[in-house]
Write a protein that holds these residues in place. Structure first.
Motif, PDB file in Angstrom:
ATOM      1  N   VAL A 194       0.842  -1.189   0.000  1.00 33.30           N
ATOM      2  CA  VAL A 194       0.000   0.000   0.000  1.00 33.30           C
ATOM      3  C   VAL A 194       0.884   1.248   0.000  1.00 33.30           C
ATOM      4  O   VAL A 194       1.908   1.318   0.685  1.00 33.30           O
ATOM      5  N   THR A 195       0.499   2.245  -0.804  1.00 37.03           N
ATOM      6  CA  THR A 195       1.356   3.407  -1.054  1.00 37.03           C
ATOM      7  C   THR A 195       0.898   4.629  -0.267  1.00 37.03           C
ATOM      8  O   THR A 195      -0.245   4.699   0.209  1.00 37.03           O
ATOM      9  N   ALA A 196       1.777   5.614  -0.189  1.00 33.69           N
ATOM     10  CA  ALA A 196       1.440   6.871   0.481  1.00 33.69           C
ATOM     11  C   ALA A 196       0.273   7.554  -0.223  1.00 33.69           C
ATOM     12  O   ALA A 196      -0.577   8.187   0.422  1.00 33.69           O
ATOM     13  N   GLU A 197       0.201   7.452  -1.539  1.00 31.57           N
ATOM     14  CA  GLU A 197      -0.904   8.056  -2.289  1.00 31.57           C
ATOM     15  C   GLU A 197      -2.235   7.399  -1.924  1.00 31.57           C
ATOM     16  O   GLU A 197      -3.266   8.070  -1.793  1.00 31.57           O
ATOM     17  N   GLN A 198      -2.218   6.088  -1.758  1.00 32.08           N
ATOM     18  CA  GLN A 198      -3.441   5.387  -1.357  1.00 32.08           C
ATOM     19  C   GLN A 198      -3.844   5.766   0.062  1.00 32.08           C
ATOM     20  O   GLN A 198      -5.038   5.910   0.370  1.00 32.08           O
ATOM     21  N   PHE A 199      -2.856   5.940   0.936  1.00 35.20           N
ATOM     22  CA  PHE A 199      -3.144   6.415   2.287  1.00 35.20           C
ATOM     23  C   PHE A 199      -3.827   7.777   2.233  1.00 35.20           C
ATOM     24  O   PHE A 199      -4.838   8.019   2.896  1.00 35.20           O
ATOM     25  N   LYS A 200      -3.261   8.678   1.455  1.00 31.69           N
ATOM     26  CA  LYS A 200      -3.790  10.044   1.391  1.00 31.69           C
ATOM     27  C   LYS A 200      -5.212  10.048   0.859  1.00 31.69           C
ATOM     28  O   LYS A 200      -6.087  10.756   1.388  1.00 31.69           O
ATOM     29  N   ALA A 201      -5.478   9.229  -0.173  1.00 33.75           N
ATOM     30  CA  ALA A 201      -6.821   9.196  -0.743  1.00 33.75           C
ATOM     31  C   ALA A 201      -7.832   8.677   0.276  1.00 33.75           C
ATOM     32  O   ALA A 201      -8.943   9.224   0.411  1.00 33.75           O
ATOM     33  N   PHE A 202      -7.487   7.636   1.000  1.00 34.66           N
ATOM     34  CA  PHE A 202      -8.384   7.077   2.017  1.00 34.66           C
ATOM     35  C   PHE A 202      -8.572   8.079   3.155  1.00 34.66           C
ATOM     36  O   PHE A 202      -9.694   8.293   3.627  1.00 34.66           O
ATOM     37  N   TYR A 203      -7.488   8.699   3.582  1.00 29.55           N
ATOM     38  CA  TYR A 203      -7.508   9.648   4.692  1.00 29.55           C
ATOM     39  C   TYR A 203      -8.411  10.836   4.370  1.00 29.55           C
ATOM     40  O   TYR A 203      -9.296  11.207   5.152  1.00 29.55           O
ATOM     41  N   GLU A 204      -8.220  11.423   3.213  1.00 32.66           N
ATOM     42  CA  GLU A 204      -9.015  12.588   2.839  1.00 32.66           C
ATOM     43  C   GLU A 204     -10.453  12.203   2.507  1.00 32.66           C
ATOM     44  O   GLU A 204     -11.372  13.009   2.698  1.00 32.66           O
ATOM     45  N   GLY A 205     -10.654  10.959   2.035  1.00 38.65           N
ATOM     46  CA  GLY A 205     -11.997  10.531   1.672  1.00 38.65           C
ATOM     47  C   GLY A 205     -12.878  10.191   2.853  1.00 38.65           C
ATOM     48  O   GLY A 205     -14.106  10.337   2.767  1.00 38.65           O
ATOM     49  N   TYR A 206     -12.272   9.745   3.949  1.00 41.46           N
ATOM     50  CA  TYR A 206     -13.064   9.278   5.087  1.00 41.46           C
ATOM     51  C   TYR A 206     -12.819  10.050   6.377  1.00 41.46           C
ATOM     52  O   TYR A 206     -13.729  10.149   7.208  1.00 41.46           O
ATOM     53  N   TYR A 207     -11.628  10.556   6.587  1.00 41.60           N
ATOM     54  CA  TYR A 207     -11.353  11.338   7.797  1.00 41.60           C
ATOM     55  C   TYR A 207     -11.825  12.763   7.535  1.00 41.60           C
ATOM     56  O   TYR A 207     -11.079  13.630   7.089  1.00 41.60           O
ATOM     57  N   ARG A 208     -13.101  12.947   7.778  1.00 42.36           N
ATOM     58  CA  ARG A 208     -13.771  14.199   7.476  1.00 42.36           C
ATOM     59  C   ARG A 208     -14.643  14.573   8.670  1.00 42.36           C
ATOM     60  O   ARG A 208     -15.122  13.700   9.409  1.00 42.36           O
ATOM     61  N   PRO A 209     -14.889  15.844   8.893  1.00 44.44           N
ATOM     62  CA  PRO A 209     -15.679  16.227  10.076  1.00 44.44           C
ATOM     63  C   PRO A 209     -17.064  15.597  10.106  1.00 44.44           C
ATOM     64  O   PRO A 209     -17.549  15.211  11.174  1.00 44.44           O
ATOM     65  N   GLU A 210     -17.718  15.456   8.941  1.00 46.19           N
ATOM     66  CA  GLU A 210     -19.056  14.877   8.940  1.00 46.19           C
ATOM     67  C   GLU A 210     -19.045  13.390   9.279  1.00 46.19           C
ATOM     68  O   GLU A 210     -20.097  12.805   9.583  1.00 46.19           O
ATOM     69  N   ASN A 211     -17.871  12.753   9.241  1.00 45.41           N
ATOM     70  CA  ASN A 211     -17.733  11.334   9.595  1.00 45.41           C
ATOM     71  C   ASN A 211     -17.188  11.135  11.004  1.00 45.41           C
ATOM     72  O   ASN A 211     -16.889  10.009  11.383  1.00 45.41           O
ATOM     73  N   THR A 212     -17.061  12.200  11.761  1.00 42.61           N
ATOM     74  CA  THR A 212     -16.341  12.142  13.036  1.00 42.61           C
ATOM     75  C   THR A 212     -17.257  12.451  14.212  1.00 42.61           C
ATOM     76  O   THR A 212     -18.092  13.361  14.149  1.00 42.61           O
ATOM     77  N   PHE A 213     -17.084  11.685  15.268  1.00 41.69           N
ATOM     78  CA  PHE A 213     -17.843  11.854  16.506  1.00 41.69           C
ATOM     79  C   PHE A 213     -16.852  11.860  17.658  1.00 41.69           C
ATOM     80  O   PHE A 213     -16.061  10.922  17.813  1.00 41.69           O
ATOM     81  N   VAL A 214     -16.867  12.915  18.462  1.00 35.33           N
ATOM     82  CA  VAL A 214     -15.943  13.063  19.587  1.00 35.33           C
ATOM     83  C   VAL A 214     -16.736  12.945  20.887  1.00 35.33           C
ATOM     84  O   VAL A 214     -17.801  13.550  21.036  1.00 35.33           O
ATOM     85  N   VAL A 215     -16.222  12.147  21.814  1.00 36.26           N
ATOM     86  CA  VAL A 215     -16.842  11.972  23.125  1.00 36.26           C
ATOM     87  C   VAL A 215     -15.865  12.411  24.200  1.00 36.26           C
ATOM     88  O   VAL A 215     -14.696  12.000  24.187  1.00 36.26           O
ATOM     89  N   PHE A 216     -16.345  13.253  25.100  1.00 37.03           N
ATOM     90  CA  PHE A 216     -15.527  13.664  26.248  1.00 37.03           C
ATOM     91  C   PHE A 216     -16.369  13.488  27.503  1.00 37.03           C
ATOM     92  O   PHE A 216     -17.425  14.099  27.643  1.00 37.03           O
ATOM     93  N   VAL A 217     -15.889  12.638  28.413  1.00 33.15           N
ATOM     94  CA  VAL A 217     -16.546  12.436  29.703  1.00 33.15           C
ATOM     95  C   VAL A 217     -15.496  12.616  30.778  1.00 33.15           C
ATOM     96  O   VAL A 217     -14.421  12.002  30.710  1.00 33.15           O
ATOM     97  N   GLY A 218     -15.778  13.460  31.756  1.00 30.47           N
ATOM     98  CA  GLY A 218     -14.789  13.654  32.808  1.00 30.47           C
ATOM     99  C   GLY A 218     -15.207  14.669  33.834  1.00 30.47           C
ATOM    100  O   GLY A 218     -16.334  15.200  33.810  1.00 30.47           O
ATOM    101  N   ASP A 219     -14.294  14.966  34.714  1.00 30.52           N
ATOM    102  CA  ASP A 219     -14.562  15.813  35.869  1.00 30.52           C
ATOM    103  C   ASP A 219     -14.413  17.292  35.510  1.00 30.52           C
ATOM    104  O   ASP A 219     -13.605  18.021  36.087  1.00 30.52           O
ATOM    105  N   VAL A 220     -15.192  17.717  34.516  1.00 27.15           N
ATOM    106  CA  VAL A 220     -15.273  19.127  34.110  1.00 27.15           C
ATOM    107  C   VAL A 220     -16.720  19.429  33.759  1.00 27.15           C
ATOM    108  O   VAL A 220     -17.517  18.519  33.510  1.00 27.15           O
ATOM    109  N   GLU A 221     -17.058  20.699  33.688  1.00 22.18           N
ATOM    110  CA  GLU A 221     -18.404  21.089  33.294  1.00 22.18           C
ATOM    111  C   GLU A 221     -18.614  20.814  31.812  1.00 22.18           C
ATOM    112  O   GLU A 221     -17.705  20.983  31.002  1.00 22.18           O
ATOM    113  N   THR A 222     -19.836  20.421  31.454  1.00 23.14           N
ATOM    114  CA  THR A 222     -20.099  20.076  30.065  1.00 23.14           C
ATOM    115  C   THR A 222     -19.932  21.273  29.138  1.00 23.14           C
ATOM    116  O   THR A 222     -19.437  21.123  28.011  1.00 23.14           O
TER     117      THR A 222
END
Length: 947
Positions: A219-247
């Motif tokens: 697998v090549t760096a170009e294939q990595f970049k295409a997959f990364y840019e194609g799927y690592y996108r804000p609309e595909n991302t969900f962030v969870v933070f749970v801890g001892d701070v105010e929401t």
């Protein structure tokens, strides 16, 4: 550690627990950001959900158990099913590259930076890749501004700023291949064949997250970049933070770090689940000499996609009841002396979003797969024809109600990592996160209205078609000629066995609830600095109590008795393995384990029996309303152990199935042989031969325990949400009412505690395994002092931490030769003048000699004092953070006070622990290492594939 998400590889277990993703709800309406927005289920109001303008979604929740800590998770909606034939394994490979350089963090620096904040690699810094998603995890030991900024910055770097340098990719290929070797085993090969049988018409069997050796190498760096840019996108991302701070604060921090993220180009297409139809009878046989036999009888149905609603949850609960009762019936049968299978269970689940299966999963006795099928299939057919009984349904309802009630009781002290993962998994499965209180309320609304007819109808619907289109799968070590025809014949013969309605068994009353006059207290004192109480009853029973707020309404109990492993006869090494099984499976004199289960239905009680080095231990946990029953049960196991014959029968079947597979992996061989080799052939350690394991009897265990049964030293520890007075009252009523007991615990003889480390040699001991020919295991051990001096133990343990860091840097990052090399220490107090420091790594057989030299070079560095301050600080910071966090753990306090009246040294070690590590210096470790890593004393072992 970086890991691949893989499912259980023991086929019969696939359906005894939840397997694969929960069936997804229908597509979320286009205008909705979260499934709870279109469900009638009320979402947990403590969770704040949000969506940034760029499409990234997040959830934050304030939680203070443990205090001052947090969990940060990031889910990217892509996995191995989005790969092409040429890029198989790329999603997982890309997860690795998150640790190998980004815009603002040079290659090799991320882990070091996190370690300086107290996050240890593997425990706190992790990632996983599945067929469907990629998840990144950071466990924050503190939640101050600096660590929040650092960890959120790292997550953002991972999301959008990875450099994906071609040379860094090349350097990581060896690590991925090493991980692939580590995952490989005969059991995993059987699992792949199982996937092929059921899902061979989908991409799933061909898209295992680890990928293929060819694609990992190409697998090549170009294939990595295409997959990364194609799927690592804000609309595909969900962030969870749970801890001892105010929401609000946590949400603002997420917005600060992620709001300016803009995706590059167009998003890539995502995998769409393929509809499968398995409407014809099919039979399959898989053989591998190194696996345990497993058998499944299944029926496939169309995969229904349901919205997560109040009604769908009720329906799912009703559907689960029949399989739960059937599994219970099968379990009872497996525990009879003449049962033809070791275990069996039933379940209905989706298999990787490919098909919905109702499966009867069986682990047959060796050589008796046909008899196992003939034993289990009629149990299924009996349930289909005659249904279930009201008492069986009542038991399940009672157990479920208790589970919901306990969830409510303990809700306020749920631990942060568990909450975070629940939010993350629910999002991926389109499930609404509700509160325990609302779950109990919904349950109470419908539970009493569930009828036997409801359960029976749902059960028959799930198993519809099993008579016309059974899916019969056998994986075994046995060579069977014309196997598929024989499977069909066995199923036909099983179906010819007549069945009749199940005989109703009346529920008994528990026979052990009256213990006589409650015991009186002889002495009571408070240990002020550790804040626990020590009580001695007039009969000699000792009780240690620590009230804690860390788990609401949870009470943990430990009962220590005389008679551990060191008191077992040397001439019968199999007793060490059999004794805890005999105790756990043998029930009580008046009740079998199944009768105990029925008696305690709807109660939160249970007892685990184990054999410590010099003490026998009973442990369990309960809630305040069930404390008396829990102590009755524990007291009964002390005074009326059952020693039933079914314990021996079930144990023998398991050993005959399990033992031949021990040599199927290098680690199996290691567990069998290395403990004995490290003690110069002492047969009390490791696994004895199969004959030695089978020749032991229940009478032998009874004879061994008899001297300790009626007159033994007893020390009880209770930790949790209970006052000392309440604990004393309950123990006084049970153990305190016993006749006079021994004051002192039995002590093993000097001969029993004498161990000898083997003579070192440059020539390794060579063992063999019968598994993957590309995998070997190398281990090396150096003798150390025993653990009677606390500072010595701590220094040796700290050296293991630093050695592990260097192994990771050299063998993994620089050489790419081993996925997860480990270093560890064993410095017991029980065995005078005996201890060791060990290193273990899985490698290619071709690399084993070269990597052993690398380990020697690292040992030489340590011996020569080449321990720099930076590495020391990176190793020490997580240790100090863990010390602080452990103080809010009931399990830690149980370890401290379990023997609080008979082991003052354990209390002293707690007292000195924090300061000892804070005051430890790199010079202390240099001095220790100088004498410890003598190459002449090193004992080396290679476990190589059979020729």
């Amino acid at each position: 550690m970086r890991k691949i998400f893989i499912y259980p590889i023991v086929i019969y277990a696939l359906f005894s627990s939840s397997c694969g993703r929960v069936e997804e709800s229908a597509a979320i309406k286009a205008e909705a950001s979260f499934v709870h927005e279109v469900s009638d289920l009320a979402v947990d109001p403590n969770i704040e959900y949000g969506k940034l303008e760029n499409g990234l979604r997040y959830a934050v929740r304030s939680n203070s158990t443990p205090t001052k800590t947090a969990t940060l998770l990031m889910r990217v909606d892509t996995g191995s099913l989005n790969e092409s034939d040429e890029t198989r394994g790329l999603a997982h490979f890309l997860e690795h590259m998150a640790f190998n350089g980004s815009k603002n963090i040079p290659e090799g620096e991320m882990i070091k930076r996190l370690e300086k904040f107290g996050l240890s690699f593997g425990a706190d810094t992790n990632a996983s890749t599945s067929f469907f998603e990629t998840t990144y995890q950071l466990e924050l030991p503190e939640v101050d501004e600096a660590i929040l900024n650092e960890t959120l910055m790292i997550m953002r770097e991972t999301a959008s700023h990875l450099t994906l340098d071609a040379e860094a990719i090349d350097r990581e290929r060896g690590v991925i291949l090493a991980e692939k070797r580590a995952r490989s085993s005969p059991g995993f090969d059987a699992f792949i064949d199982y996937l092929e049988f059921f899902l061979g018409d989908t991409l799933i069997p061909d898209r295992l997250p680890i990928g293929t050796e060819d694609t990992i190498k190409s697998v090549t760096a170009e294939q990595f970049k295409a997959f990364y840019e194609g799927y690592y996108r804000p609309e595909n991302t969900f962030v969870v933070f749970v801890g001892d701070v105010e929401t609000d604060y946590a949400a603002k921090k997420i917005e600060e770090y992620f709001s300016d993220w803009q995706a590059v180009g167009e998003g890539a297409a995502k995998y769409e689940a393929e509809a499968l139809s398995l409407e014809t009878a099919r039979t399959h046989y898989y053989v591998n000499p190194e696996i345990q036999t497993s058998l499944s009888l299944s029926v496939a149905q169309p995969l229904e996609k349901k919205d997560d609603t109040i009604q769908s949850r009720k329906d799912a609960f009703v559907e689960s009841l029949g399989n739960r009762i059937l599994s219970q019936r099968l379990g009872e049968l497996s525990r009879t002396t003449d049962a033809p299978f070791i275990s069996a269970s039933a379940g209905t689940n989706s298999l990787f979003d490919g098909v919905r299966l109702s499966a009867l999963s069986i682990q047959p006795e060796k050589g008796k797969w046909d008899m196992a099928l003939k034993g289990a299939e009629p149990v299924l057919r009996q349930a289909l024809e005659f249904g279930f009984s009201q008492s069986e349904l009542d038991e399940q309802i009672a157990n479920s109600r208790k589970s919901y009630e306990v969830s409510v009781q303990t809700a306020s002290t749920r631990r942060t990592p568990n909450l975070a993962r629940r939010i993350l998994s629910a999002f991926g499965d389109d499930i609404v996160v509700t509160t325990p209180e609302s779950a109990l309320e919904r349950f109470n609304d419908y539970a009493d209205d569930i009828t036997l007819n409801d359960v029976n109808q749902a059960f028959r619907k799930q198993w519809k078609g099993v008579d016309q289109a059974p899916q019969l799968y056998l994986a075994t070590s046995e060579m069977i000629e014309d196997a598929e025809s024989k499977l069909e014949t066995a199923l036909m013969e099983a179906r010819q066995i007549s069945v009749s309605p199940r005989e109703e068994i009346a529920r008994q009353e528990f026979a052990y609830s009256e213990w006589g006059t409650p015991g009186l207290i002889k002495s009571r004192e408070t240990v002020q600095d550790i804040d626990f109480e020590r009580v001695v009853f007039e009969n000699g029973v000792k009780l240690n109590i620590k009230q804690t707020p860390y788990q609401k309404d949870i009470i943990s109990i430990n009962v220590a008795l005389s008679g551990g492993e060191l008191f077992l006869p040397r001439e019968e090494p199999g007793l060490r393995i059999f004794a805890p099984n005999a105790l756990g499976l043998g029930g009580l004199e008046a009740h079998s384990v199944d009768e105990i289960r029925k008696i305690t239905a709807g109660r939160s009680v249970g007892v685990l029996q184990s054999m410590g080095t010099d003490r026998r231990v009973l442990s369990g946990a309960t809630v305040p309303s069930d404390l008396d029953l829990q102590l009755n049960l524990m007291a009964a196991y002390v005074t009326a152990q059952g020693y039933r014959p079914e314990a021996k029968a079930q144990y023998d079947k398991y050993i005959k199935s399990f033992y031949p597979t021990l040599d199927s992996t290098p680690n199996g061989v290691a567990s069998r042989d290395i403990p004995r080799l490290l003690r110069s052939g002492d047969t009390r350690f490791g696994y004895p031969s199969e004959d030695e394991m089978l020749r032991v009897t229940t009478d032998m265990v009874k004879a061994y325990l008899s001297p300790f049964q009626s007159n033994t030293a007893i020390e009880i520890a209770i930790v949790g949400d209970i006052t000392p007075d309440e604990a004393i009252k309950s123990v006084a009523r049970t153990f305190g009412a016993f006749p006079k007991q021994q004051e002192q615990f039995a002590e093993p003889s000097d001969e029993d505690i004498r161990l000898n480390f083997p003579k070192g040699s440059n020539r390794p001991v060579k063992l063999s395994h019968a598994g993957d020919t590309t995998t070997a295991l190398y281990s090396v051990y150096w003798p150390t002092p025993d653990g009677r001096d606390a500072q010595t133990s701590r220094e040796v343990s700290m050296l293991a931490t630093l050695f592990r860091l260097r192994l990771t840097e050299v063998l993994r990052e620089e050489e790419g030769a081993s996925y997860s090399p480990s270093a560890f220490s064993f410095t017991p107090r029980t065995y005078p003048d005996y201890g060791y420091f060990g290193v273990s790594l899985e490698v290619s057989p071709d690399d084993i000699d070269r990597m052993s030299l690398k380990v020697d070079e690292i040992a030489a560095e340590f011996r020569e004092g080449k321990l720099d301050t930076d590495m020391f600080e990176r190793g020490m910071k997580p240790v100090l953070e863990n010390i602080e966090t452990s103080l809010e753990s009931n399990s830690y306090w149980m370890d401290v006070i379990a023997n609080g009246q008979t082991d003052e040294e354990r209390l002293n070690r707690h007292r000195s622990r924090s300061e000892a590590y804070k005051n430890m210096t790199v010079e202390d470790l240099q001095s220790r290492a100088k004498t410890m890593f003598d190459p002449k004393t090193a004992y080396r072992i290679q476990i190589l594939p059979e020729k």
